[in-house]
Design a protein around this motif. Structure first.
Motif, PDB file in Angstrom:
ATOM      1  N   ASP A  57       0.830  -1.199   0.000  1.00  0.00           N
ATOM      2  CA  ASP A  57       0.000   0.000   0.000  1.00  0.00           C
ATOM      3  C   ASP A  57       0.870   1.257   0.000  1.00  0.00           C
ATOM      4  N   VAL A  58       1.834   1.284  -0.931  1.00  0.00           N
ATOM      5  CA  VAL A  58       2.754   2.408  -1.095  1.00  0.00           C
ATOM      6  C   VAL A  58       2.683   2.847  -2.544  1.00  0.00           C
ATOM      7  N   ALA A  59       2.786   4.160  -2.783  1.00  0.00           N
ATOM      8  CA  ALA A  59       2.744   4.680  -4.139  1.00  0.00           C
ATOM      9  C   ALA A  59       4.005   5.499  -4.411  1.00  0.00           C
ATOM     10  N   PHE A  60       4.482   5.419  -5.655  1.00  0.00           N
ATOM     11  CA  PHE A  60       5.677   6.131  -6.083  1.00  0.00           C
ATOM     12  C   PHE A  60       5.336   6.981  -7.299  1.00  0.00           C
ATOM     13  N   LEU A  61       5.753   8.234  -7.288  1.00  0.00           N
ATOM     14  CA  LEU A  61       5.619   9.097  -8.456  1.00  0.00           C
ATOM     15  C   LEU A  61       6.957   9.096  -9.166  1.00  0.00           C
ATOM     16  N   THR A  62       6.943   8.692 -10.429  1.00  0.00           N
ATOM     17  CA  THR A  62       8.170   8.629 -11.221  1.00  0.00           C
ATOM     18  C   THR A  62       7.816   8.889 -12.672  1.00  0.00           C
ATOM     19  N   ARG A  63       8.791   8.846 -13.535  1.00  0.00           N
ATOM     20  CA  ARG A  63       8.544   9.019 -14.961  1.00  0.00           C
ATOM     21  C   ARG A  63       8.545   7.655 -15.640  1.00  0.00           C
ATOM     22  N   SER A  64       7.666   7.504 -16.628  1.00  0.00           N
ATOM     23  CA  SER A  64       7.565   6.233 -17.330  1.00  0.00           C
ATOM     24  C   SER A  64       6.921   6.450 -18.690  1.00  0.00           C
ATOM     25  N   THR A  65       7.113   5.481 -19.568  1.00  0.00           N
ATOM     26  CA  THR A  65       6.438   5.494 -20.862  1.00  0.00           C
ATOM     27  C   THR A  65       5.187   4.629 -20.835  1.00  0.00           C
ATOM     28  N   ALA A  66       4.933   3.972 -19.706  1.00  0.00           N
ATOM     29  CA  ALA A  66       3.767   3.089 -19.571  1.00  0.00           C
ATOM     30  C   ALA A  66       2.476   3.905 -19.614  1.00  0.00           C
ATOM     31  N   ARG A  67       1.435   3.304 -20.171  1.00  0.00           N
ATOM     32  CA  ARG A  67       0.134   3.964 -20.266  1.00  0.00           C
ATOM     33  C   ARG A  67      -0.873   3.269 -19.357  1.00  0.00           C
ATOM     34  N   SER A  68      -1.856   4.046 -18.894  1.00  0.00           N
ATOM     35  CA  SER A  68      -2.905   3.487 -18.052  1.00  0.00           C
ATOM     36  C   SER A  68      -4.165   4.326 -18.194  1.00  0.00           C
ATOM     37  N   ASP A  69      -5.321   3.668 -18.103  1.00  0.00           N
ATOM     38  CA  ASP A  69      -6.596   4.374 -18.136  1.00  0.00           C
ATOM     39  C   ASP A  69      -6.990   4.860 -16.747  1.00  0.00           C
ATOM     40  N   LYS A  70      -6.417   4.260 -15.694  1.00  0.00           N
ATOM     41  CA  LYS A  70      -6.712   4.669 -14.319  1.00  0.00           C
ATOM     42  C   LYS A  70      -5.929   5.939 -13.982  1.00  0.00           C
ATOM     43  N   THR A  71      -6.487   6.764 -13.115  1.00  0.00           N
ATOM     44  CA  THR A  71      -5.800   7.973 -12.658  1.00  0.00           C
ATOM     45  C   THR A  71      -5.894   8.073 -11.147  1.00  0.00           C
ATOM     46  N   ILE A  72      -5.026   8.912 -10.572  1.00  0.00           N
ATOM     47  CA  ILE A  72      -5.023   9.136  -9.130  1.00  0.00           C
ATOM     48  C   ILE A  72      -4.688  10.599  -8.873  1.00  0.00           C
ATOM     49  N   ASP A  73      -5.331  11.175  -7.852  1.00  0.00           N
ATOM     50  CA  ASP A  73      -5.000  12.531  -7.418  1.00  0.00           C
ATOM     51  C   ASP A  73      -3.821  12.431  -6.473  1.00  0.00           C
TER      52      ASP A  73
END
Length: 86
Positions: free
Chosen positions: A20-36
């Motif tokens: 239950d940990v989140a990381f903000l980084t740069r990536s070329t991966a795509r996703s339809d889900k979003t998070i604030d």
């Protein structure tokens, strides 16, 4: 770098479901889900099963494995180590 051959890199949030940990980084991966995110911006969200926050190598914790059953099967099949036959 040659122009127009590399994928676009953008900020993405990777969320480790196990820890239950989140990381903000740069990536070329795509996703339809979003998070604030904490900074008030909305970023694409990619859920992962394991990351450095939950992997035993990085956390220093080990998982309980049924080694007793493996050892008994090995000894039954090949005998005890150091046992002499005669």
């Amino acid at each position: 770098m040659k122009p127009r051959i590399h994928p676009v890199s953008r900020p993405v949030v990777f969320r480790d479901r196990a820890a239950d940990v989140a990381f903000l980084t740069r990536s070329t991966a795509r996703s339809d889900k979003t998070i604030d995110w904490r900074d008030g911006s909305t970023y694409p969200l990619i859920d992962v099963e394991i990351s450095s926050a939950s992997h035993p190598f990085y956390t220093g914790t080990s998982r309980l494995v049924d080694t007793a059953g493996r050892v008994e099967r090995f000894e039954h099949r090949y005998g005890r180590a150091g046992a002499t036959k005669g």
